[in-house]
Design an enzyme around this catalytic site. Sequence first.
Site, PDB file in Angstrom:
ATOM      1  N   HIS A   4      -1.298  11.229 -27.824  1.00  0.00           N
ATOM      2  CA  HIS A   4      -1.404   9.868 -27.263  1.00  0.00           C
ATOM      3  C   HIS A   4      -2.018   8.903 -28.278  1.00  0.00           C
ATOM      4  CE1 HIS A   4      -1.148  10.605 -22.629  1.00  0.00           C
ATOM      5  NE2 HIS A   4       0.019  10.402 -23.185  1.00  0.00           N
ATOM      6  N   ARG A  46       0.816  -1.237   0.000  1.00  0.00           N
ATOM      7  CA  ARG A  46       0.000   0.000   0.000  1.00  0.00           C
ATOM      8  C   ARG A  46       0.836   1.267   0.000  1.00  0.00           C
ATOM      9  NH1 ARG A  46      -3.090  -2.973   3.887  1.00  0.00           N
ATOM     10  NH2 ARG A  46      -4.855  -3.916   2.841  1.00  0.00           N
ATOM     11  N   GLU A  48       8.092  18.470 -24.788  1.00  0.00           N
ATOM     12  CA  GLU A  48       7.461  18.814 -23.504  1.00  0.00           C
ATOM     13  C   GLU A  48       7.951  20.177 -23.012  1.00  0.00           C
ATOM     14  OE1 GLU A  48       5.012  17.170 -22.304  1.00  0.00           O
ATOM     15  OE2 GLU A  48       5.223  15.049 -22.808  1.00  0.00           O
ATOM     16  N   ASN A  50      -1.817  18.526 -20.595  1.00  0.00           N
ATOM     17  CA  ASN A  50      -2.134  17.572 -21.674  1.00  0.00           C
ATOM     18  C   ASN A  50      -2.153  18.243 -23.034  1.00  0.00           C
ATOM     19  OD1 ASN A  50      -2.427  15.445 -19.888  1.00  0.00           O
ATOM     20  ND2 ASN A  50      -4.574  15.932 -19.498  1.00  0.00           N
ATOM     21  N   LYS A  71       5.961  23.113 -14.199  1.00  0.00           N
ATOM     22  CA  LYS A  71       5.259  21.868 -13.864  1.00  0.00           C
ATOM     23  C   LYS A  71       4.851  21.866 -12.392  1.00  0.00           C
ATOM     24  CE  LYS A  71       3.936  17.554 -14.434  1.00  0.00           C
ATOM     25  NZ  LYS A  71       4.202  16.311 -15.053  1.00  0.00           N
ATOM     26  N   HIS A  90      -1.479  16.396 -26.159  1.00  0.00           N
ATOM     27  CA  HIS A  90      -1.509  14.968 -25.830  1.00  0.00           C
ATOM     28  C   HIS A  90      -2.776  14.253 -26.297  1.00  0.00           C
ATOM     29  CE1 HIS A  90       1.919  16.122 -23.448  1.00  0.00           C
ATOM     30  NE2 HIS A  90       2.110  14.891 -23.017  1.00  0.00           N
ATOM     31  N   LYS A 128       2.343  11.347 -11.305  1.00  0.00           N
ATOM     32  CA  LYS A 128       1.577  10.418 -12.148  1.00  0.00           C
ATOM     33  C   LYS A 128       2.416   9.170 -12.346  1.00  0.00           C
ATOM     34  CE  LYS A 128      -1.579  13.249 -14.837  1.00  0.00           C
ATOM     35  NZ  LYS A 128      -1.948  13.758 -16.175  1.00  0.00           N
ATOM     36  N   ARG A 140      -4.600  21.167 -14.087  1.00  0.00           N
ATOM     37  CA  ARG A 140      -3.530  20.260 -14.527  1.00  0.00           C
ATOM     38  C   ARG A 140      -3.753  19.743 -15.947  1.00  0.00           C
ATOM     39  NH1 ARG A 140      -0.155  15.770 -11.040  1.00  0.00           N
ATOM     40  NH2 ARG A 140       1.109  15.060 -12.784  1.00  0.00           N
ATOM     41  N   GLU A 184      -5.534  16.523 -11.122  1.00  0.00           N
ATOM     42  CA  GLU A 184      -6.096  16.844 -12.437  1.00  0.00           C
ATOM     43  C   GLU A 184      -7.620  16.957 -12.414  1.00  0.00           C
ATOM     44  OE1 GLU A 184      -3.973  15.109 -15.781  1.00  0.00           O
ATOM     45  OE2 GLU A 184      -5.814  15.158 -16.936  1.00  0.00           O
ATOM     46  N   HIS A 199       7.308   9.390 -27.695  1.00  0.00           N
ATOM     47  CA  HIS A 199       6.253  10.175 -27.037  1.00  0.00           C
ATOM     48  C   HIS A 199       6.305  11.659 -27.450  1.00  0.00           C
ATOM     49  CE1 HIS A 199       3.396  11.444 -24.003  1.00  0.00           C
ATOM     50  NE2 HIS A 199       4.280  12.316 -23.551  1.00  0.00           N
TER      51      HIS A 199
HETATM   52  N1  GLY Z   1       2.383  14.913 -18.091  1.00  0.00           N
HETATM   53  C1  GLY Z   1       1.179  15.522 -17.694  1.00  0.00           C
HETATM   54  C2  GLY Z   1       0.979  15.594 -16.216  1.00  0.00           C
HETATM   55  O1  GLY Z   1       1.866  15.260 -15.464  1.00  0.00           O
HETATM   56  O2  GLY Z   1      -0.080  15.955 -15.800  1.00  0.00           O
END
Ligand code: GLY
Length: 363
Positions: A251, A120, A184, A244, A226, A247, A142, A240, A236, A263
Amino acid sequence: MLKLNVNIADRGYPIYIASDFSGLEKACYDAGLRSKMLLVTDSNVEKHYSRACVEELRKTGAEISVHVIPAGEHNKNLDTVIGIYRKLLEIKADRSSALVALGGGVTGDIAGFAAATFMRGIHFIQIPTSLIAQADSSIGGKTGVDFDGSKNMIGAFYQPRFVFINTNTLKTLPERELKSGLAEVIKHGLIMDADFYAYIDRNIDKILSFDENALEYMTKMNCRIKGTVVEQDERESGLRAILNFGHTIGHAVESVSGFSMLHGECVSAGIAGAYRLALKLGMTDKGTVDEVEGTLKKAGLPVKAPGMDTKKIMDQMFFDKKVKDGKLNFVLPKRIGEVQCCALNDKEILKEVLDELTVENIS
Ligand code: GLY
């Protein structure tokens, strides 16, 4: 060594920016980490940096083991996570143990998910060595793996105890991956800071030739942008989502390409797609689209995905998690340095943009 902080209530942590690994021992000490550690790295990064990191980590007095995972996005799956669980059991890790991710975004995401779920949750340290990871994925918690062909479908938000960036590790990165990471970095300027975007546009050559001042400034700004976003919206639920940018298309292109495009290359094509969508919606002008595409090209990044199947990209986008009430959620540019989240109703405009991106000979 620079130190920035990500200020999240009771889970805040420092990001260290250095030009070698010599500050690692103190970073562990300050985080109170002296127990067993498992360093997870991939088969590419291991030969370059595993020894130097292990030497530094051993100075803490901790017992250090190493687990090497196979490199590549196609190994970002639950089987690789199971391999880490088994190694953690073998070394008799407990909840005071730390899992250290040494490598790029794939390693960080996999190891972070293993750390989040083993018993956990055990301590987690990020030592990102690729530009994608240093600029983006190592910060913000993430973690996760791909599942049944969809990116990051299984995962958790799980913050590291600290992030340690040695900018000189970029020197051993294949050039294509370094350029991929720049997508990025450019994204950060485009979503939040026009001056930073202009700086990157002017200094791409310095970055690609590893000028130490340029690398340090770029890294500091990436972490600041960031970190600021993550501090305001860790999970998010709003802001946040601007990270994206590029993306939603990116993606889908990445999945449909079978991960043959990197990527950042897909994000770059996705950023171009977002600008082209905004142009069709009257939210930007042709000069801005050309300027942004010019910067991406200068960084050696693609602004198209030639020859790919529009329908497959579209289907993948609807299969992805950015769909709400059957509408696709897009982050679109307002101006350089500012974006907004929009739900796109008009699939026809999206199809036109995807046709432009995938047809071979349209400029
Ligand atoms: N790479 C996008 C984020 O960390 O929210």
